[in-house]
Write an enzyme that holds these catalytic residues in place. Structure first.
Site, PDB file in Angstrom:
ATOM      1  N   HIS A 123       4.224   1.373  -0.732  1.00 34.43           N
ATOM      2  CA  HIS A 123       5.462   1.234  -1.514  1.00 34.43           C
ATOM      3  C   HIS A 123       5.171   0.613  -2.859  1.00 34.43           C
TER       4      HIS A 123
ATOM      5  N   ILE B 285      -2.331  -7.102  -6.459  1.00 35.95           N
ATOM      6  CA  ILE B 285      -1.643  -8.310  -6.908  1.00 35.95           C
ATOM      7  C   ILE B 285      -2.512  -9.094  -7.895  1.00 35.95           C
TER       8      ILE B 285
ATOM      9  N   PRO C 183       0.814  -1.222   0.000  1.00 37.29           N
ATOM     10  CA  PRO C 183       0.000   0.000   0.000  1.00 37.29           C
ATOM     11  C   PRO C 183       0.849   1.275   0.000  1.00 37.29           C
TER      12      PRO C 183
ATOM     13  N   GLU D  62       4.252  -2.752 -13.489  1.00 37.31           N
ATOM     14  CA  GLU D  62       5.597  -3.135 -13.962  1.00 37.31           C
ATOM     15  C   GLU D  62       6.482  -1.910 -14.156  1.00 37.31           C
TER      16      GLU D  62
ATOM     17  N   GLY E 280     -19.533   7.049 -31.898  1.00 37.78           N
ATOM     18  CA  GLY E 280     -20.301   6.494 -30.781  1.00 37.78           C
ATOM     19  C   GLY E 280     -20.110   4.997 -30.630  1.00 37.78           C
TER      20      GLY E 280
ATOM     21  N   LEU F 240     -14.235   5.441 -34.350  1.00 34.03           N
ATOM     22  CA  LEU F 240     -15.486   4.686 -34.396  1.00 34.03           C
ATOM     23  C   LEU F 240     -16.679   5.502 -33.904  1.00 34.03           C
TER      24      LEU F 240
ATOM     25  N   ARG G  88     -17.604   2.776 -42.954  1.00 37.94           N
ATOM     26  CA  ARG G  88     -18.483   3.807 -42.403  1.00 37.94           C
ATOM     27  C   ARG G  88     -18.567   4.998 -43.367  1.00 37.94           C
TER      28      ARG G  88
ATOM     29  N   ALA H 173       9.255  -9.827 -17.332  1.00 39.80           N
ATOM     30  CA  ALA H 173       7.840  -9.496 -17.545  1.00 39.80           C
ATOM     31  C   ALA H 173       7.697  -8.241 -18.404  1.00 39.80           C
TER      32      ALA H 173
HETATM   33  P1  TGC Z   1      18.527   0.456  -7.070  1.00 35.96           P
HETATM   34  O1  TGC Z   1      19.388   0.901  -5.930  1.00 35.96           O
HETATM   35  O2  TGC Z   1      18.665   1.156  -8.388  1.00 35.96           O
HETATM   36  O3  TGC Z   1      18.713  -1.092  -7.325  1.00 35.96           O
HETATM   37  C1  TGC Z   1      18.682  -2.057  -6.277  1.00 35.96           C
HETATM   38  C2  TGC Z   1      19.428  -3.276  -6.742  1.00 35.96           C
HETATM   39  O4  TGC Z   1      18.739  -3.863  -7.852  1.00 35.96           O
HETATM   40  C3  TGC Z   1      19.563  -3.903  -9.018  1.00 35.96           C
HETATM   41  N1  TGC Z   1      18.697  -3.604 -10.161  1.00 35.96           N
HETATM   42  C4  TGC Z   1      18.270  -4.558 -10.988  1.00 35.96           C
HETATM   43  N2  TGC Z   1      18.512  -5.877 -11.064  1.00 35.96           N
HETATM   44  C5  TGC Z   1      17.903  -6.588 -12.025  1.00 35.96           C
HETATM   45  N3  TGC Z   1      17.057  -6.016 -12.896  1.00 35.96           N
HETATM   46  C6  TGC Z   1      16.747  -4.696 -12.863  1.00 35.96           C
HETATM   47  N4  TGC Z   1      15.875  -4.165 -13.715  1.00 35.96           N
HETATM   48  C7  TGC Z   1      17.380  -3.894 -11.873  1.00 35.96           C
HETATM   49  N5  TGC Z   1      17.322  -2.588 -11.543  1.00 35.96           N
HETATM   50  C8  TGC Z   1      18.141  -2.430 -10.492  1.00 35.96           C
HETATM   51  C9  TGC Z   1      20.603  -2.831  -8.761  1.00 35.96           C
HETATM   52  O5  TGC Z   1      21.778  -3.089  -9.494  1.00 35.96           O
HETATM   53  C10 TGC Z   1      20.812  -2.962  -7.276  1.00 35.96           C
HETATM   54  O6  TGC Z   1      21.618  -4.112  -7.035  1.00 35.96           O
HETATM   55  P2  TGC Z   1      22.662  -4.138  -5.799  1.00 35.96           P
HETATM   56  O7  TGC Z   1      23.307  -5.466  -5.924  1.00 35.96           O
HETATM   57  O8  TGC Z   1      23.577  -2.950  -6.026  1.00 35.96           O
HETATM   58  O9  TGC Z   1      21.822  -3.980  -4.560  1.00 35.96           O
HETATM   59  O10 TGC Z   1      17.031   0.483  -6.568  1.00 35.96           O
HETATM   60  P3  TGC Z   1      16.079   1.707  -6.208  1.00 35.96           P
HETATM   61  O11 TGC Z   1      15.509   1.424  -4.862  1.00 35.96           O
HETATM   62  O12 TGC Z   1      16.762   3.029  -6.422  1.00 35.96           O
HETATM   63  O13 TGC Z   1      14.881   1.531  -7.276  1.00 35.96           O
HETATM   64  C11 TGC Z   1      15.077   1.613  -8.631  1.00 35.96           C
HETATM   65  C12 TGC Z   1      13.740   1.596  -9.383  1.00 35.96           C
HETATM   66  C13 TGC Z   1      12.903   2.815  -9.042  1.00 35.96           C
HETATM   67  C14 TGC Z   1      14.097   1.635 -10.858  1.00 35.96           C
HETATM   68  C15 TGC Z   1      12.964   0.307  -9.051  1.00 35.96           C
HETATM   69  O14 TGC Z   1      12.613   0.266  -7.731  1.00 35.96           O
HETATM   70  C16 TGC Z   1      11.743   0.104  -9.910  1.00 35.96           C
HETATM   71  O15 TGC Z   1      11.829  -0.457 -10.989  1.00 35.96           O
HETATM   72  N6  TGC Z   1      10.505   0.541  -9.451  1.00 35.96           N
HETATM   73  C17 TGC Z   1       9.271   0.238 -10.106  1.00 35.96           C
HETATM   74  C18 TGC Z   1       8.540  -0.834  -9.329  1.00 35.96           C
HETATM   75  C19 TGC Z   1       7.835  -1.825 -10.207  1.00 35.96           C
HETATM   76  O16 TGC Z   1       8.090  -1.938 -11.393  1.00 35.96           O
HETATM   77  N7  TGC Z   1       6.971  -2.608  -9.605  1.00 35.96           N
HETATM   78  C20 TGC Z   1       6.295  -3.636 -10.323  1.00 35.96           C
HETATM   79  C21 TGC Z   1       5.542  -4.549  -9.385  1.00 35.96           C
HETATM   80  S1  TGC Z   1       5.070  -6.076 -10.133  1.00 35.96           S
HETATM   81  C22 TGC Z   1       3.846  -5.669 -11.185  1.00 35.96           C
HETATM   82  O17 TGC Z   1       3.525  -4.555 -11.421  1.00 35.96           O
HETATM   83  C23 TGC Z   1       3.199  -6.800 -11.851  1.00 35.96           C
HETATM   84  S2  TGC Z   1       1.920  -6.372 -12.911  1.00 35.96           S
HETATM   85  C24 TGC Z   1       1.772  -7.890 -13.570  1.00 35.96           C
HETATM   86  C25 TGC Z   1       0.878  -8.041 -14.681  1.00 35.96           C
HETATM   87  O18 TGC Z   1      -0.356  -8.182 -14.417  1.00 35.96           O
HETATM   88  O19 TGC Z   1       1.381  -8.154 -15.828  1.00 35.96           O
HETATM   89  P1  FAD Z   2       3.017   5.377  -6.899  1.00 40.73           P
HETATM   90  O1  FAD Z   2       4.359   4.757  -6.791  1.00 40.73           O
HETATM   91  O2  FAD Z   2       2.421   5.968  -5.680  1.00 40.73           O
HETATM   92  O3  FAD Z   2       3.082   6.493  -8.033  1.00 40.73           O
HETATM   93  C1  FAD Z   2       2.112   7.539  -8.158  1.00 40.73           C
HETATM   94  C2  FAD Z   2       2.598   8.508  -9.230  1.00 40.73           C
HETATM   95  O4  FAD Z   2       3.835   9.107  -8.803  1.00 40.73           O
HETATM   96  C3  FAD Z   2       2.894   7.809 -10.565  1.00 40.73           C
HETATM   97  O5  FAD Z   2       2.498   8.649 -11.619  1.00 40.73           O
HETATM   98  C4  FAD Z   2       4.414   7.679 -10.560  1.00 40.73           C
HETATM   99  O6  FAD Z   2       4.965   7.670 -11.865  1.00 40.73           O
HETATM  100  C5  FAD Z   2       4.813   8.938  -9.800  1.00 40.73           C
HETATM  101  N1  FAD Z   2       6.128   8.808  -9.158  1.00 40.73           N
HETATM  102  C6  FAD Z   2       6.517   7.903  -8.224  1.00 40.73           C
HETATM  103  N2  FAD Z   2       7.799   8.095  -7.878  1.00 40.73           N
HETATM  104  C7  FAD Z   2       8.244   9.141  -8.611  1.00 40.73           C
HETATM  105  C8  FAD Z   2       9.499   9.811  -8.728  1.00 40.73           C
HETATM  106  N3  FAD Z   2      10.569   9.451  -8.010  1.00 40.73           N
HETATM  107  N4  FAD Z   2       9.595  10.846  -9.588  1.00 40.73           N
HETATM  108  C9  FAD Z   2       8.528  11.237 -10.323  1.00 40.73           C
HETATM  109  N5  FAD Z   2       7.321  10.644 -10.270  1.00 40.73           N
HETATM  110  C10 FAD Z   2       7.186   9.614  -9.416  1.00 40.73           C
HETATM  111  N6  FAD Z   2       2.259  -5.238  -8.199  1.00 40.73           N
HETATM  112  C11 FAD Z   2       2.761  -6.447  -7.815  1.00 40.73           C
HETATM  113  O7  FAD Z   2       3.674  -6.531  -6.995  1.00 40.73           O
HETATM  114  N7  FAD Z   2       2.253  -7.598  -8.349  1.00 40.73           N
HETATM  115  C12 FAD Z   2       1.234  -7.594  -9.250  1.00 40.73           C
HETATM  116  O8  FAD Z   2       0.816  -8.667  -9.710  1.00 40.73           O
HETATM  117  C13 FAD Z   2       0.668  -6.335  -9.635  1.00 40.73           C
HETATM  118  N8  FAD Z   2      -0.403  -6.297 -10.482  1.00 40.73           N
HETATM  119  C14 FAD Z   2      -1.021  -5.100 -10.717  1.00 40.73           C
HETATM  120  C15 FAD Z   2      -2.243  -5.080 -11.421  1.00 40.73           C
HETATM  121  C16 FAD Z   2      -2.910  -3.872 -11.618  1.00 40.73           C
HETATM  122  C17 FAD Z   2      -4.235  -3.868 -12.319  1.00 40.73           C
HETATM  123  C18 FAD Z   2      -2.338  -2.663 -11.155  1.00 40.73           C
HETATM  124  C19 FAD Z   2      -3.030  -1.343 -11.378  1.00 40.73           C
HETATM  125  C20 FAD Z   2      -1.143  -2.680 -10.469  1.00 40.73           C
HETATM  126  C21 FAD Z   2      -0.477  -3.898 -10.229  1.00 40.73           C
HETATM  127  N9  FAD Z   2       0.688  -3.944  -9.445  1.00 40.73           N
HETATM  128  C22 FAD Z   2       1.226  -5.162  -9.085  1.00 40.73           C
HETATM  129  C23 FAD Z   2       1.199  -2.735  -8.806  1.00 40.73           C
HETATM  130  C24 FAD Z   2       1.975  -1.811  -9.728  1.00 40.73           C
HETATM  131  O9  FAD Z   2       3.243  -2.304 -10.009  1.00 40.73           O
HETATM  132  C25 FAD Z   2       2.038  -0.427  -9.058  1.00 40.73           C
HETATM  133  O10 FAD Z   2       0.744   0.130  -9.119  1.00 40.73           O
HETATM  134  C26 FAD Z   2       3.044   0.485  -9.701  1.00 40.73           C
HETATM  135  O11 FAD Z   2       4.365   0.015  -9.504  1.00 40.73           O
HETATM  136  C27 FAD Z   2       2.938   1.938  -9.206  1.00 40.73           C
HETATM  137  O12 FAD Z   2       2.876   1.985  -7.818  1.00 40.73           O
HETATM  138  P2  FAD Z   2       1.713   2.846  -7.104  1.00 40.73           P
HETATM  139  O13 FAD Z   2       0.435   2.435  -7.673  1.00 40.73           O
HETATM  140  O14 FAD Z   2       1.921   2.718  -5.635  1.00 40.73           O
HETATM  141  O15 FAD Z   2       1.987   4.345  -7.551  1.00 40.73           O
END
Ligand code: TGC
Ligand code: FAD
Length: 390
Positions: A141, A168, A139, A369, A346, A344, A274, A248
């Site tokens: 993070h 999730i 919630p 993601e 309406g 399209l 159309r 992913a």
């Molecule tokens: P940072 O200090 O940059 O990195 C921490 C450690 O991670 C390593 N690293 C990676 N390793 C593998 N792949 C990557 N893409 C990596 N990016 C970074 C990095 O080298 C470091 O390693 P170490 O050994 O030095 O500790 O981390 P940060 O805390 O500053 O965060 C970086 C940031 C903002 C890019 C990262 O936190 C991020 O990508 N945030 C977005 C979160 C996100 O994508 N959440 C997705 C949740 S899952 C989901 O949404 C599923 S939806 C599924 C669906 O329905 O399809």
């Molecule tokens: P926040 O992080 O609160 O972001 C809010 C806004 O602030 C965004 O516009 C963002 O771009 C902006 N922002 C944040 N940080 C910064 C910055 N440093 N600088 C500038 N702008 C910033 N997660 C899982 O773990 N597993 C799943 O299976 C999964 N499935 C999902 C399915 C759905 C339908 C949805 C909607 C989400 C899912 N997620 C899942 C979560 C998803 O990965 C998060 O919603 C996403 O990473 C963004 O986090 P948040 O929603 O907390 O937004």
């Protein structure tokens, strides 16, 4: 869907092997038969069509690149991408189920699990007998998963898990969850949590206007006793979950092309049929501008993504390159969906056509993601060396 011809403006099929085309065509035929006819109804009802799970496994939708010895399809990264493209041409929510199972559940068990964990879970996940989910987001993070508070304590013969995950995919019906939590030293580890463990619940998230055919929920851990053998031993730290996201996000880059293709194809056909002011709307310059820009953007995205697939096959793709493709392609697709919907008139707002559903789905795809902004910041960091997140 009967008339669907995938746009291939630059003869990209020439770059594909026979196996790639076979895998793609099988996925396309399956989507046409099993997904397209029913998906609108399920999306309207906000229900995941569970009956497609078996078929998803059969077309390689669960673990396309996982080795066959673990039940995967043993395919390369281009085939994986093409399967995602075809599934998302049907619906982003169905592709989500496939992405989560393949790259966020099977991938970490394959890469970071031990042999017993691989043998216990992967074959069942590959067929869809087990459905998995991935708990990283909390919630408080989302974009900053490193701040997570979900934690586990070593109790000697088991771990005690506490905390909560939010948003999730697949959570409400998943058999297992790969959960990321901090140990007493604050180090992030992956744990496999099974449905039925005491203190573990998965309430569904309702009232979504997006990804309605995919089930989303919370994961709540209230003193859950997790057996020690359920910890993924191979990798710890934030890099472990981020490594899964790379796989992913790559699949999503391909998937978004599928959604865009379906919107373009629908708008193109509609524009020829159309008639307004005594001529097809497709004969007007304004509508041609939209279509010309759509096919240009789809073609650019196809080339970007194909090249990324080649780099991944060679083990050379960087995380930043994957971010660029995910960000570009999802933005391309959502823009095309919005323009196509307007074409399209309406009719575009009804469930008679797929465009509005794609458009609303893509609002989730551009958020999960890694948001559109976060991927821009990853590119910014990559080219400047300065992380601007913190
Ligand atoms: P940072 O200090 O940059 O990195 C921490 C450690 O991670 C390593 N690293 C990676 N390793 C593998 N792949 C990557 N893409 C990596 N990016 C970074 C990095 O080298 C470091 O390693 P170490 O050994 O030095 O500790 O981390 P940060 O805390 O500053 O965060 C970086 C940031 C903002 C890019 C990262 O936190 C991020 O990508 N945030 C977005 C979160 C996100 O994508 N959440 C997705 C949740 S899952 C989901 O949404 C599923 S939806 C599924 C669906 O329905 O399809
Ligand atoms: P926040 O992080 O609160 O972001 C809010 C806004 O602030 C965004 O516009 C963002 O771009 C902006 N922002 C944040 N940080 C910064 C910055 N440093 N600088 C500038 N702008 C910033 N997660 C899982 O773990 N597993 C799943 O299976 C999964 N499935 C999902 C399915 C759905 C339908 C949805 C909607 C989400 C899912 N997620 C899942 C979560 C998803 O990965 C998060 O919603 C996403 O990473 C963004 O986090 P948040 O929603 O907390 O937004």
């Amino acid at each position: 869907p009967d008339l669907f011809q995938a746009p291939d403006y630059y003869q990209l099929d020439d770059l594909l092997s026979d196996e790639h085309k076979m895998v793609r065509d099988a996925a396309r035929a399956w989507v046409k038969k099993e997904v397209s006819p029913i998906i609108e109804e399920y999306a309207q009802r906000a229900e995941f069509p569970k009956q497609i799970v078996k078929g998803l496994g059969e077309i390689g939708g669960f673990g396309p690149y996982i080795p066959v010895e673990y039940g995967g399809a043993g395919l390369d990264q281009i085939s994986y991408g093409l399967i995602m493209q075809e599934i998302e041409r049907g619906d982003s929510g169905v592709r989500s189920t496939s992405s989560v199972q393949s790259s966020l559940v099977m991938y970490p068990i394959w890469k970071y699990g031990n042999e017993e964990q691989r043998m216990k879970y992967l074959p069942k996940l590959a067929t869809g007998e087990f459905i998995g989910c991935f708990g990283l987001t909390e919630p408080d993070h989302g974009s900053n998963p490193g701040g997570m508070v979900t934690n586990f304590k070593d109790m000697g013969d088991h771990y005690l898990l506490n905390g909560a995950k939010m948003w999730i995919s697949n959570a409400p019906f998943a058999d297992i969850a790969v959960v990321w939590a901090k140990n007493e030293e604050g180090r992030i580890h992956g744990l496999i949590v099974e449905r039925g463990m005491e203190g573990f619940s998965t309430p569904e998230t309702h009232n979504k206007w997006s990804l309605r055919a995919s089930a989303t929920g919370e994961l709540i851990f209230d003193n859950v006793k997790v057996p020690k053998e359920n910890l993924l031993p191979g990798k710890s730290g934030l890099g472990a979950p981020l490594g899964c996201l790379d796989s992913a996000r790559y699949g999503i880059a391909w998937g978004a092309i599928g959604a865009a293709m379906d919107c373009y194809d629908t708008a193109l056909r509609y524009s020829k049929e159309r008639i307004q002011f005594d001529k097809p709307i497709g004969a007007t310059q304004l509508q041609q501008k939209k279509l010309a820009e759509m096919i240009t953007e789809i073609t650019k995205a196809q080339l970007l993504t194909w090249r990324l697939g080649v780099l991944r096959n060679e083990g050379r793709a960087t995380s930043a390159q994957i971010s660029m493709a995910k960000r570009n392609n999802v933005d391309m697709a959502i823009h095309i969906a919005r323009e196509a919907r307007q074409m399209l008139g309406g009719m575009g707002i009804t469930g008679e056509y797929s465009i509005m559903r794609h458009m609303m789905n893509l609002e989730s795809v551009i958020t999960y993601e890694g948001t559109h902004d976060i991927h821009l910041l990853i590119t910014g960091m990559d080219v400047t060396g300065f992380p601007a997140f913190k």
